[in-house]
Write a protein that holds these residues in place. Structure first.
Motif, mmCIF file in Angstrom:
data_model
loop_
_atom_site.group_PDB
_atom_site.id
_atom_site.type_symbol
_atom_site.label_atom_id
_atom_site.label_comp_id
_atom_site.label_asym_id
_atom_site.label_seq_id
_atom_site.Cartn_x
_atom_site.Cartn_y
_atom_site.Cartn_z
ATOM 1 N N ALA A 40 0.730 -1.296 -0.081
ATOM 2 C CA ALA A 40 -0.063 -0.036 0.090
ATOM 3 C C ALA A 40 0.694 1.145 -0.048
ATOM 4 O O ALA A 40 0.647 2.094 -0.958
ATOM 5 N N LEU A 41 2.023 1.236 0.821
ATOM 6 C CA LEU A 41 2.857 2.344 0.940
ATOM 7 C C LEU A 41 3.702 2.522 -0.534
ATOM 8 O O LEU A 41 3.981 3.747 -0.765
ATOM 9 N N ALA A 42 4.060 1.315 -1.293
ATOM 10 C CA ALA A 42 4.622 1.515 -2.380
ATOM 11 C C ALA A 42 3.701 2.528 -3.489
ATOM 12 O O ALA A 42 4.131 2.968 -4.337
ATOM 13 N N GLN A 43 2.335 2.367 -3.071
ATOM 14 C CA GLN A 43 1.490 3.213 -3.981
ATOM 15 C C GLN A 43 1.417 4.539 -3.657
ATOM 16 O O GLN A 43 0.952 5.363 -4.458
ATOM 17 N N GLY A 44 1.969 4.961 -2.472
ATOM 18 C CA GLY A 44 1.718 6.528 -2.087
ATOM 19 C C GLY A 44 1.737 6.533 -0.534
ATOM 20 O O GLY A 44 1.274 5.527 0.119
ATOM 21 N N GLU A 45 2.134 7.513 -0.154
ATOM 22 C CA GLU A 45 2.210 7.695 1.444
ATOM 23 C C GLU A 45 0.884 7.827 2.053
ATOM 24 O O GLU A 45 -0.186 7.922 1.235
ATOM 25 N N SER A 46 0.683 7.519 3.542
ATOM 26 C CA SER A 46 -0.559 7.554 3.994
ATOM 27 C C SER A 46 -0.419 7.702 5.563
ATOM 28 O O SER A 46 0.925 7.224 6.005
ATOM 29 N N VAL A 48 -2.032 6.286 9.348
ATOM 30 C CA VAL A 48 -2.493 4.920 9.967
ATOM 31 C C VAL A 48 -3.750 4.495 9.749
ATOM 32 O O VAL A 48 -4.102 3.557 9.353
ATOM 33 N N SER A 49 -4.696 5.795 9.728
ATOM 34 C CA SER A 49 -6.134 5.443 9.595
ATOM 35 C C SER A 49 -6.278 5.188 8.296
ATOM 36 O O SER A 49 -7.240 4.435 7.992
ATOM 37 N N GLY A 50 -5.556 5.683 7.137
ATOM 38 C CA GLY A 50 -5.816 5.440 5.903
ATOM 39 C C GLY A 50 -5.326 3.999 5.300
ATOM 40 O O GLY A 50 -6.051 3.017 4.699
ATOM 41 N N LEU A 51 -4.365 3.440 6.134
ATOM 42 C CA LEU A 51 -3.760 2.253 5.857
ATOM 43 C C LEU A 51 -4.696 1.280 6.656
ATOM 44 O O LEU A 51 -4.805 0.086 6.159
ATOM 45 N N ALA A 52 -5.146 1.428 7.898
ATOM 46 C CA ALA A 52 -6.264 0.500 8.435
ATOM 47 C C ALA A 52 -7.258 0.181 7.607
ATOM 48 O O ALA A 52 -7.533 -0.765 7.558
ATOM 49 N N GLU A 53 -7.712 1.260 6.991
ATOM 50 C CA GLU A 53 -9.058 1.282 6.295
ATOM 51 C C GLU A 53 -8.779 0.435 4.918
ATOM 52 O O GLU A 53 -9.419 -0.318 4.485
ATOM 53 N N SER A 77 8.504 7.843 8.547
ATOM 54 C CA SER A 77 7.484 8.528 8.928
ATOM 55 C C SER A 77 7.876 9.793 8.946
ATOM 56 O O SER A 77 9.140 10.246 9.123
ATOM 57 N N ARG A 78 6.880 11.010 8.752
ATOM 58 C CA ARG A 78 7.206 12.305 8.973
ATOM 59 C C ARG A 78 5.875 12.797 9.524
ATOM 60 O O ARG A 78 4.596 12.299 9.377
ATOM 61 N N ARG A 79 6.006 14.138 10.160
ATOM 62 C CA ARG A 79 4.682 14.543 10.667
ATOM 63 C C ARG A 79 4.125 15.717 9.755
ATOM 64 O O ARG A 79 4.850 16.365 9.001
ATOM 65 N N GLU A 80 2.972 15.740 9.893
ATOM 66 C CA GLU A 80 2.273 16.763 9.002
ATOM 67 C C GLU A 80 1.218 17.369 10.177
ATOM 68 O O GLU A 80 -0.125 16.874 9.970
ATOM 69 N N GLY A 81 1.334 18.278 10.826
ATOM 70 C CA GLY A 81 0.525 18.641 11.717
ATOM 71 C C GLY A 81 0.378 17.700 12.792
ATOM 72 O O GLY A 81 1.262 17.175 13.243
ATOM 73 N N VAL A 84 0.753 11.677 11.286
ATOM 74 C CA VAL A 84 2.005 11.158 11.030
ATOM 75 C C VAL A 84 1.650 10.114 9.687
ATOM 76 O O VAL A 84 0.945 9.532 9.467
ATOM 77 N N VAL A 85 2.615 10.466 8.666
ATOM 78 C CA VAL A 85 2.721 10.105 7.560
ATOM 79 C C VAL A 85 3.567 9.047 7.336
ATOM 80 O O VAL A 85 4.644 9.306 7.380
ATOM 81 N N TYR A 86 3.179 7.972 6.872
ATOM 82 C CA TYR A 86 4.292 6.979 6.441
ATOM 83 C C TYR A 86 4.517 6.643 5.084
ATOM 84 O O TYR A 86 3.815 6.920 4.102
ATOM 85 N N LEU A 87 5.991 6.336 4.601
ATOM 86 C CA LEU A 87 6.062 6.009 3.165
ATOM 87 C C LEU A 87 7.196 5.029 3.184
ATOM 88 O O LEU A 87 7.944 4.836 4.274
ATOM 89 N N VAL A 88 7.375 4.395 2.126
ATOM 90 C CA VAL A 88 8.511 3.320 1.886
ATOM 91 C C VAL A 88 9.919 4.013 1.919
ATOM 92 O O VAL A 88 10.059 5.064 1.406
ATOM 93 N N ASP A 89 10.518 3.615 2.715
ATOM 94 C CA ASP A 89 12.074 4.156 3.064
ATOM 95 C C ASP A 89 13.146 3.418 1.949
ATOM 96 O O ASP A 89 14.109 4.027 1.674
ATOM 97 N N ASP A 90 12.740 2.196 1.206
ATOM 98 C CA ASP A 90 13.579 1.788 0.495
ATOM 99 C C ASP A 90 13.002 1.039 -0.489
ATOM 100 O O ASP A 90 12.446 0.310 -0.875
ATOM 101 N N PRO A 91 13.097 1.933 -1.784
ATOM 102 C CA PRO A 91 12.584 1.556 -3.214
ATOM 103 C C PRO A 91 12.852 0.060 -3.555
ATOM 104 O O PRO A 91 12.207 -0.534 -4.464
#
Length: 125
Positions: A40-46, A48-53, A77-81, A84-91
């Motif tokens: 899912a994260l390979a398709q784009g950052e998200s 926790v709630s978006g990933l759980a859904e 991860s990084r904070r946006e307000g 917490v947004v998660y993304l793949v760290d290793d392509p």
């Protein structure tokens, strides 16, 4: 210079440290939930709630899986307000996951997916 494809001249075995690191990464991806999260994260950052859904899990369980993937260096991860947004760290991990899933999806159907999974589990996977 030797030809790397020449079976008479096999490549040297990888160092033990590299094998241990690869085994740890494969261990993290051995959970179908964590594998789905990486997909899912390979398709784009998200968040926790978006990933759980998307992957169909409870927020605490998804958070725990993400924490393990983060500790293993597969996601960051990084904070946006407040989010917490998660993304793949290793392509390269994304490429490996995509290749594995594509390879499994392209197999000739035998007696169904359950038989493949059962066979792999029987091998200690």
């Amino acid at each position: 210079m030797s030809d790397p494809a020449d079976p008479a001249d096999p490549p040297a075995d990888p160092p033990a440290e590299l094998l241990a690191e690869a085994a740890a990464a494969f261990g993290l991806l051995a959970s179908s939930a964590r594998l789905h999260l990486v997909w899912a994260l390979a398709q784009g950052e998200s968040d926790v709630s978006g990933l759980a859904e998307r992957v169909g899990g409870a927020l605490p369980a998804i958070s725990q899986h993400l924490a393990k993937l983060k500790l293993g260096g597969l996601v960051r991860s990084r904070r946006e307000g407040r989010r917490v947004v998660y993304l793949v760290d290793d392509p390269h991990v994304v490429a490996m996951v995509r290749l594995m899933l594509k390879q499994l999806a392209s197999r000739e159907p035998e007696t169904g997916t359950a038989s493949v999974a059962g066979r792999l589990r029987g091998l200690g996977a």
